[in-house]
Enzyme design. Structure first.
Site, PDB file in Angstrom:
ATOM      1  N   HIS A  67      49.339  39.328  40.149  1.00 22.61           N
ATOM      2  CA  HIS A  67      48.884  40.366  39.230  1.00 22.61           C
ATOM      3  C   HIS A  67      49.586  41.713  39.463  1.00 22.61           C
ATOM      4  O   HIS A  67      50.271  42.208  38.572  1.00 22.61           O
ATOM      5  CB  HIS A  67      47.357  40.486  39.285  1.00 22.61           C
ATOM      6  N   HIS A  92      48.016  49.086  43.139  1.00 23.94           N
ATOM      7  CA  HIS A  92      46.914  49.688  42.378  1.00 23.94           C
ATOM      8  C   HIS A  92      45.525  49.134  42.684  1.00 23.94           C
ATOM      9  O   HIS A  92      44.537  49.824  42.519  1.00 23.94           O
ATOM     10  CB  HIS A  92      47.199  49.637  40.865  1.00 23.94           C
ATOM     11  N   GLU A  96      40.747  49.495  46.124  1.00 21.45           N
ATOM     12  CA  GLU A  96      39.494  49.058  45.527  1.00 21.45           C
ATOM     13  C   GLU A  96      39.057  47.682  46.025  1.00 21.45           C
ATOM     14  O   GLU A  96      37.894  47.462  46.304  1.00 21.45           O
ATOM     15  CB  GLU A  96      39.632  49.032  44.000  1.00 21.45           C
ATOM     16  N   ASP A  97      40.013  46.757  46.119  1.00 20.82           N
ATOM     17  CA  ASP A  97      39.631  45.368  46.379  1.00 20.82           C
ATOM     18  C   ASP A  97      39.812  44.901  47.820  1.00 20.82           C
ATOM     19  O   ASP A  97      39.365  43.823  48.165  1.00 20.82           O
ATOM     20  CB  ASP A  97      40.460  44.416  45.486  1.00 20.82           C
ATOM     21  N   ASP A 158      48.249  47.699  33.772  1.00 20.58           N
ATOM     22  CA  ASP A 158      47.212  46.861  34.371  1.00 20.58           C
ATOM     23  C   ASP A 158      46.405  46.196  33.256  1.00 20.58           C
ATOM     24  O   ASP A 158      46.173  44.986  33.260  1.00 20.58           O
ATOM     25  CB  ASP A 158      46.314  47.762  35.236  1.00 20.58           C
ATOM     26  N   ASP A 278      54.706  46.155   2.603  1.00 19.90           N
ATOM     27  CA  ASP A 278      55.427  46.687   3.763  1.00 19.90           C
ATOM     28  C   ASP A 278      55.091  45.949   5.052  1.00 19.90           C
ATOM     29  O   ASP A 278      54.843  46.552   6.084  1.00 19.90           O
ATOM     30  CB  ASP A 278      55.200  48.193   3.910  1.00 19.90           C
TER      31      ASP A 278
HETATM   32 MN    MN Z   1      44.479  45.353  38.340  1.00 17.19          MN
END
Ligand code: MN
Length: 747
Positions: A67, A92, A96-97, A158, A278
Site C-alpha cells: 500500500h 504515511h 498511526e498503525d 492514499d 460533447d
Molecule cells: Mn494509507
C-alpha cells in the site's frame, strides 16, 4: 516506544524480491517525474516502512507494504511534486498503525518530514472516528492543508489507492468511503487542479455507489468507440496537416470525458448518452512556451476556425484569465464534419501539465510559479476565512458551502475601476460587495450592473461591471441569506443577525423580569423553560427574543402561568369542524383591513400622503427590498426587488424607478401570502388558524385548503405589520405537527 537504534539496518532486513522490484520501479518514476531525487532518503523511508509494517496485512491478503509503495508511486507519477512527498507517502501510515513514534521520524528525517507525517496521522485519525461529524472532519482537513500542502497531496494519493482496492472491503465500508470520496476528496482534488486524480476518484466512487449506471455508460462508450474514433480521425487529419505545414510541434487527440462527468451531464440535460454531443473534446497540445506559447495558441485557434466554423458564444479564453486552480487553455466549439458540434481545447505543454496535475506541476515550471503561489495564497486565505468561524452549529452549513465553493464554475466580473474579481457562479451584487470589503457588504443598499440599477438578488454573469451603492444607515438584511452564495457574505450576515438576536433576547429578558415582578410572580428559569415548551417555543432564548422584539406580549405569558396555577380556568378544547372554521375566518376577512397612513422614504426623504400602491404581483411588506415605479398616472407602485417583473422594470424603464425605503412605522397592516404543505390530519386547520390568530394577533384575509391523498396544501392571505412579523409567523407555522413547508409566494 521503539528507539531508532532498535530498527535494524536495511541489509539486515530480509526484503521480498517483489518489493525490491517495486522499490526500483518507484525510483525510476521519481527520476522521470521529479526535479531532484534524494534516492538515499527514499530508500531509508522504504526500509523503515517495510520493517514497521512487517506484521501488517491488507484486506486483500497482501503484505501491507504494498500500500505505501503504491501510494508513493502515485505521488511520484501522477502528482510529481518532490522527493520529500514520496518519502512521506512511504511512511504515511507508520505512526498511526505501528509502534513507531513521531520522534523517531523526526530523528531520522528531520522536522519537515515529521510535521507532514503528523498532519497525515491527524487527518487519518479524524476520518476513522465515527463520533465526529463530517464538518469537523473537513475543518481538520483544511487545517492540516493550510500548514503544508504536501499533507493533502499525499492524502489524495492514499485515498486513490484505497479506492482502487476498494473491492476488498465489506459493503458498508465501501459505500461510506465512496460517498466520502465523491463528496469531499474529488471536489478538493478539483480545487487543486489535480484533474487526473479527480477524474479517477469520481469514477471509482461512482462505480461503487451506482454500478448499474456506471456500467451502462462504460458499455455504451465501448459500443460507440469505433464510430467515435473514425470521426475524430476525420476531424483531426486536415488540422494536423495545417499545423505541420506551419511548422508546429504538437500533439492532437480526442479526449473522452470521464464516466462520472458524462453521468452528471446526462442528469443535468436529462438526456440519454447518445444525445450528449460533447462526450469527447479535441485537444491540441503545443510544444511552445512562455509568451510565445500564448501567441501560438491564438494562432492555432485561427487555423482551427479557418477549417471549421466556430460558435462564437462558446469561446472561452482561460489563458488570459486562468481558473482559480491555475487551469489555462483556449476553448472553442466548432462545427465539425456532418455539422456536429465539437469542442476544441488549445494549450501549451506547460499549461497541459498544470491542467492534468495542478499545483504540483508548477514546481517544475519555475516561471509559472508566481501565478500559482498567488492563486494558492488566495485559496488558503479562503480556507482560513472558513476556519475563522468557530460556531459549531454552523457545521452543516459549513460543509454545504464548502462543497458549493469547490465545484462551482466561476464567473469573472469587474469593479468600476476595471479590477477583475472571481466569484462562484450564482453570485449576486451582495456577494460582490462583501468580497470588496465587509463594510461595503454591510452597508450596501443597491447595485448597478453595467450602469443600470438591478435588484441585489440578481445573479451576476461573467463580464459584468458592478458598482455597489452604500449607505451608512443600511444594515444587513437577513433576507439576503436567501440568495447570497459566498461563504464570506453568508457568515457575515449570519454573525450580524445572531448579534441582533442576542441583543433582542437580552432586552426581552429584562422586559420579562419587570413584568414578572410587577405581577408578583415567582417562577424559576427551569419552570419557565417548561412553559416556553408548552407555548411551542424551542427554548427560552427564543421566548426572550420574541418579547424583546415585541412579537410576543409578556402579559400573555403571565396569563398563561397564572392560568396554569388554576386548572379551572383552562381553555375548553373547542371542537369545531374545519368547514365551519374556514367560514368563520372568511366572514371575518376584510373587516380587519387597516387603512392607516402609509409612510415611505423616497430618495432618502420621508414622504407622506403619497399616492402609493403596493403591487399585487409581489405584495411587498416593510422590510422587503423594494423599489418604486412611477406609473403613467403618477402613482408610485411599490415592488419587491425579487418580483418577477422587477428586472424588466429596472432594466428597461430605469428612468421611472424611484429609490424607496421603509420608514419605521408599525401600525400599518400589509397583505402577505403564504403557502403551507404537510400531512392531512384531523385538526390541522384548527391548529393553523389558532397559531395565526391567537399567538401573534394576526388577521387572516382568506384561507384555502386542498387535501389530496393525505397531502395537505393551504394558501393563506393575511395581514402583517412587517417582514419580521411575517417571518415570526412562518417560524411558528413550521412548528405545527405535520407541517413540512411554509413558503411565501407571489399571487
Ligand atoms: Mn494509507
Amino acid at each position: 516506544m521503539i528507539q531508532a537504534s532498535a530498527v535494524p539496518e536495511r541489509d539486515e532486513i530480509e526484503i521480498d524480491n517483489r518489493f525490491e522490484d517495486d522499490l526500483n520501479a518507484l525510483l525510476a518514476q521519481c527520476r522521470e517525474h521529479l526535479p531532484t531525487v534524494d534516492e538515499d532518503m527514499i530508500r531509508r523511508a522504504f526500509r523503515l516502512s517495510y520493517w514497521a509494517h512487517r506484521n501488517d496485512w491488507r484486506e486483500s491478503g497482501e503484505r501491507y507494504i504494498s500500500h505505501p509503495l503504491q501510494v508513493a508511486t502515485i505521488v511520484a507519477r501522477d502528482i510529481g511534486l518532490d522527493d520529500t512527498s514520496v518519502a512521506a507517502a512511504l511512511l504515511h501510515d507508520v505512526v498511526e498503525d505501528t509502534e513507531l513514534s513521531l520522534d523517531l521520524i523526526r530523528e531520522e528525517f528531520g522536522e519537515t518530514m515529521a510535521s507532514i507525517i503528523d498532519g497525515l496521522t491527524k487527518i487519518s485519525g479524524v476520518f476513522e472516528s465515527r463520533e465526529l461529524g463530517q464538518a469537523e472532519n473537513v475543518r481538520k482537513l483544511m487545517l492540516s492543508m493550510a500548514s503544508d500542502l504536501r499533507v493533502i497531496l499525499v492524502k489524495f494519493a492514499d485515498r486513490l489507492h484505497n479506492m482502487r482496492t476498494i473491492k476488498h472491503l465489506p459493503k458498508k465500508k465501501r459505500l461510506k468511503k465512496a460517498s466520502e470520496t465523491l463528496d469531499l476528496f474529488a471536489p478538493l482534488a478539483h480545487r487543486f487542479g489535480l484533474f487526473t486524480i479527480k477524474s479517477e476518484l469520481e469514477d471509482l466512487s461512482f462505480k461503487t455507489l451506482d454500478p448499474e449506471a456506471y456500467h451502462h455508460i462504460v458499455d455504451r462508450l465501448k459500443e460507440m468507440a469505433e464510430q467515435r474514433e473514425a470521426y475524430i480521425a476525420q476531424f483531426v487529419q486536415p488540422l494536423e496537416e495545417r499545423l505541420a505545414e506551419e511548422g508546429y510541434e504538437f500533439e492532437i487527440y480526442g479526449r473522452v470525458k470521464n464516466v462520472y462527468s458524462i453521468h452528471r451531464k446526462m442528469k443535468r440535460k436529462n438526456k440519454p448518452i447518445d444525445e450528449i454531443y460533447d462526450i469527447f473534446a479535441i485537444r491540441v497540445v503545443l510544444q511552445s512556451d512562455g509568451k510565445r506559447g500564448k501567441e501560438d495558441c491564438w494562432r492555432v485557434y485561427s487555423l482551427v476556425t479557418d477549417l471549421y466554423k466556430p460558435l462564437p458564444e462558446r469561446f472561452r479564453d482561460f489563458i488570459s484569465v486562468p481558473k482559480s486552480n491555475g487551469y489555462q487553455s483556449l476553448h472553442t466549439t466548432v462545427f465539425g464534419p456532418k455539422g456536429r458540434r465539437v469542442e476544441v481545447q488549445i494549450r501549451t505543454q506547460e499549461m497541459h501539465e498544470v491542467a492534468e496535475r495542478g499545483v504540483a506541476a508548477h514546481w517544475k515550471y519555475k516561471e509559472g510559479k508566481k501565478n500559482v503561489d498567488e492563486e494558492m495564497e488566495k485559496f488558503l486565505e479562503w480556507v482560513r476565512d472558513l476556519l475563522d468561524n468557530p460556531e459549531p452549529d454552523e457545521a452543516t452549513e459549513f460543509v454545504k458551502e464548502f462543497r458549493l465553493n469547490l465545484y462551482d464554475e466561476e464567473i469573472y466580473v469587474f469593479t468600476p475601476q476595471g479590477d477583475l474579481m472571481t466569484l462562484p457562479q450564482g453570485a449576486t451584487p451582495v456577494d460582490f460587495a462583501f468580497k470588496v470589503h465587509t463594510e461595503v457588504g454591510m452597508q450596501c443598499i443597491g447595485a448597478k450592473v453595467n450602469g443600470k440599477m438591478v435588484p441585489l438578488s440578481q445573479e451576476l454573469t461573467s463580464g459584468d461591471q458592478v458598482e455597489i451603492i452604500t449607505s451608512k444607515k443600511q444594515q444587513p438584511n437577513p433576507d439576503w441569506m436567501n440568495f447570497v452564495v459566498t461563504h464570506k457574505a453568508r457568515s457575515r450576515i449570519r454573525q450580524w443577525t445572531n448579534e441582533e438576536r442576542r441583543k433582542a433576547a437580552e432586552l426581552g429578558r429584562e422586559m420579562w423580569k419587570k413584568k414578572k415582578d410587577r405581577a408578583d410572580l415567582e417562577i424559576s428559569d427551569q419552570d419557565l423553560q417548561q412553559v416556553a415548551h408548552e407555548l411551542k417555543f424551542p427554548d427560552l432564548q427564543q421566548l426572550f427574543y420574541e418579547i424583546g422584539k415585541g412579537l410576543y406580549d409578556p402579559g400573555e405569558l403571565v396569563d398563561h402561568i397564572k392560568g396554569q396555577a388554576d386548572p379551572e380556568e383552562d381553555d375548553e378544547e373547542e371542537i369545531e369542524d374545519e368547514e365551519a372554521l374556514k367560514e368563520r375566518y372568511e366572514r371575518f376577512l376584510d373587516s380587519a383591513q387597516s387603512t392607516g397612513k402609509q409612510t415611505l422614504v423616497v430618495n432618502g426623504e420621508v414622504q407622506e400622503d403619497l399616492a402609493v400602491n403596493y403591487a399585487s404581483c409581489c405584495n411587498p411588506i416593510p422590510g422587503d427590498e423594494v423599489f418604486g415605479f412611477v406609473s403613467k398616472t403618477g402613482t408610485i407602485n411599490i415592488h419587491r426587488s425579487n418580483c418577477q417583473n422587477a428586472s424588466d422594470l429596472l432594466v428597461n424603464q430605469a428612468d421611472r424607478i424611484l429609490d424607496v425605503d421603509w420608514s419605521r412605522q408599525k401600525d400599518v397592516q400589509f397583505v402577505a401570502a403564504l403557502r403551507l404543505m404537510g400531512e392531512d390530519r384531523v385538526g390541522m386547520v384548527n391548529d393553523i388558524t389558532e397559531v395565526i390568530s391567537k399567538n401573534l394577533k394576526t388577521n387572516i384575509r382568506s384561507i384555502t385548503i386542498d387535501t389530496e391523498d393525505g397531502i395537505f396544501s393551504g394558501t393563506i392571505m393575511l395581514h402583517v405589520s412587517d417582514l419580521e412579523h411575517l417571518e415570526r409567523l412562518m417560524e411558528r407555522l413550521k412548528r405545527i405537527d405535520g407541517i413540512h413547508g411554509v413558503y411565501r409566494f407571489e399571487e
